[in-house]
Design an enzyme around this catalytic site. Structure first.
Site, PDB file in Angstrom:
ATOM      1  N   TYR A 209      18.070  54.128  40.931  1.00 46.08           N
ATOM      2  CA  TYR A 209      18.479  55.524  41.116  1.00 46.08           C
ATOM      3  C   TYR A 209      17.693  56.495  40.239  1.00 46.08           C
ATOM      4  O   TYR A 209      17.833  57.703  40.385  1.00 46.08           O
ATOM      5  CB  TYR A 209      19.981  55.704  40.868  1.00 46.08           C
ATOM      6  CG  TYR A 209      20.489  55.154  39.560  1.00 46.08           C
ATOM      7  CD1 TYR A 209      20.354  55.873  38.384  1.00 46.08           C
ATOM      8  CD2 TYR A 209      21.104  53.913  39.507  1.00 46.08           C
ATOM      9  CE1 TYR A 209      20.816  55.375  37.186  1.00 46.08           C
ATOM     10  CE2 TYR A 209      21.573  53.394  38.313  1.00 46.08           C
ATOM     11  CZ  TYR A 209      21.426  54.132  37.151  1.00 46.08           C
ATOM     12  OH  TYR A 209      21.875  53.623  35.961  1.00 46.08           O
ATOM     13  N   LYS A 210      16.865  55.992  39.345  1.00 47.49           N
ATOM     14  CA  LYS A 210      16.075  56.866  38.480  1.00 47.49           C
ATOM     15  C   LYS A 210      14.744  57.176  39.169  1.00 47.49           C
ATOM     16  O   LYS A 210      14.700  57.905  40.145  1.00 47.49           O
ATOM     17  CB  LYS A 210      15.875  56.214  37.110  1.00 47.49           C
ATOM     18  CG  LYS A 210      17.164  55.949  36.346  1.00 47.49           C
ATOM     19  CD  LYS A 210      16.885  55.315  34.996  1.00 47.49           C
ATOM     20  CE  LYS A 210      18.144  54.866  34.284  1.00 47.49           C
ATOM     21  NZ  LYS A 210      18.997  55.975  33.838  1.00 47.49           N
ATOM     22  N   ARG A 356      15.686  65.814  26.354  1.00 40.38           N
ATOM     23  CA  ARG A 356      14.862  64.847  27.073  1.00 40.38           C
ATOM     24  C   ARG A 356      14.410  65.414  28.418  1.00 40.38           C
ATOM     25  O   ARG A 356      15.209  65.995  29.163  1.00 40.38           O
ATOM     26  CB  ARG A 356      15.677  63.564  27.274  1.00 40.38           C
ATOM     27  CG  ARG A 356      14.900  62.386  27.794  1.00 40.38           C
ATOM     28  CD  ARG A 356      15.771  61.150  27.842  1.00 40.38           C
ATOM     29  NE  ARG A 356      16.776  61.222  28.899  1.00 40.38           N
ATOM     30  CZ  ARG A 356      17.389  60.164  29.434  1.00 40.38           C
ATOM     31  NH1 ARG A 356      17.122  58.948  28.972  1.00 40.38           N
ATOM     32  NH2 ARG A 356      18.289  60.310  30.387  1.00 40.38           N
TER      33      ARG A 356
END
Length: 397
Positions: A209-210, A356
């Site tokens: 899913y990333k 991030r």
């Protein structure tokens, strides 16, 4: 050469948004809604239970696993999909520990994603055999590899800082000491070239899913080296890992090859979205992705350091030593990130002070980087983050 203009056109990116959080959740492939609608309407709707045979649902875990294998340096029949990353970590670790019954140390590092460490702690408690989990600093892992270590379990790219381990060197050192190695590729698969077979890795796990853009809740994968696959015992002896699930035997017999690492029912609808994402990956070369990723990250670092002196680089400066993300330290990182999100720059925050930002060349380009720098500079220079609303912590950061 990869045509990144073409790949960017394959994703739905909301107007006015600069999406720098694909390291947490990739965006929607434009083809995914139609692919899922077909699965819903023509397969589930019209075929009902016959879809397991007629639509090939039962083969999805291995078929898609083969497509992901191409991106991580594995071969056909080496990767299978299903369940969550936590489950796959548990499977790999339990199987590896069983292969080293006389050793008691699981070596990881303090930068590993907490769920991997939680799964190790839970397994240690369940086994009750006095295993130890050791977590030195990431840079010190090599110094702790010795003949007491049963399993070295690491995430290749640190989720906070983006620091990248040397997979080949650490695997070689662990093997020389008689240990087995598990690599978590959650922040590697789709972000940088991985060579599992070339590095002689024993087990690897990862999510989809990333960077792979399979959607929220997309299934995880597990890789088992060919030299182990016919002898490794699945710790989770699920029905679909059985050699003949529809014989309904009361006793478990492992399936052949990588199929034995299957556990539960395939998430058919989620696989439909993931297959649409994998079609985009067929347009990309990982070497091209890596080259452009480093260039985009370097451009971002240079721009932020020029305009935002309060942000201190947390990621390695050398692009070869990091994944496809850039992190900065800032004391007020949480409200600052909320202020950015409100202005259309989507990154995320990781405790205690990490802002991030992920860079995925499939849909991020130089124009996105420059626009993000301008917005971040405005927020920081004018302290636009300093409001009570932005300081209120939400459940997901």
């Amino acid at each position: 050469m990869t045509d990144f203009t073409a790949t960017k056109a394959m994703f739905h990116l909301p107007e006015g948004m600069i999406y720098l959080d694909g390291n947490s959740l990739g965006p929607l492939p434009k083809a995914a809604p139609a692919r899922m609608a077909t699965t819903l309407r023509d397969e589930w709707g019209e075929m009902l239970i016959t879809g397991w045979n007629r639509a090939g649902w039962m083969e999805q875990p291995s078929r898609i696993g083969d497509r992901i294998a191409r991106l991580i340096g594995a071969g056909a029949g080496h990767v299978v999909m299903g369940d969550t990353l936590s489950i796959k970590v548990y499977q790999a670790l339990a199987s590896a520990l069983e292969m080293r019954p006389d050793r008691r140390v699981i070596l990881s590092d303090s930068g590993n994603f907490p769920t991997d460490l939680y799964m190790a702690e839970g397994l240690i408690a369940s086994l009750g055999r006095q295993h130890q989990l050791k977590t030195p600093a990431p840079a010190d892992v090599a110094d702790h590899i010795n003949e007491d270590v049963a399993v070295l379990m690491l995430t290749e790219v640190d989720y906070r800082t983006g620091r990248k381990h040397d997979m080949k060197a650490l695997t070689e050192k662990a093997h020389a000491a008689g240990a087995l190695v598990i690599w978590d590729l959650a922040h590697s698969a789709g972000a940088l070239p991985v060579d599992l077979m070339g590095c002689n890795v024993d087990f690897a796990v990862g999510c989809s899913y990333k960077y792979l853009n399979g959607g929220p809740g997309a299934p995880a994968f597990i890789y088992v080296a060919p030299r182990h696959i016919d002898t490794v015992r699945p710790a989770l002896s699920g029905w679909l890992g059985h050699a003949a699930p529809f014989a309904f035997d009361l006793n478990y017999t492992s399936g052949a090859g990588i199929e034995r690492m299957r556990v539960g029912t395939p998430p058919v609808l989620q696989f439909a979205a993931l297959e649409a994402a994998m079609d985009v990956w067929e347009m990309a070369d990982m070497a091209d992705v890596r080259t452009k990723s480093i260039a985009l990250c370097d451009r971002f670092i240079a721009g932020i350091e020029t305009t935002c002196p309060d942000l201190k680089l947390a990621s390695p400066r050398d692009g070869r030593m990091r994944g496809s993300q850039v992190s900065f330290h800032f004391e007020h990182g949480y409200p600052a990130m909320q202020a950015l999100i409100a202005r259309g720059v989507i990154g995320d925050f990781r405790s205690p002070d990490i802002m991030r930002f992920g860079f995925t060349p499939l849909y991020i380009d130089e124009g996105d980087v420059d626009a993000a720098i301008a917005i971040i500079s405005d927020v920081m220079e004018n302290n636009l983050w300093d409001t009570e609303d932005y300081k209120q912590r939400r459940r997901v950061t």
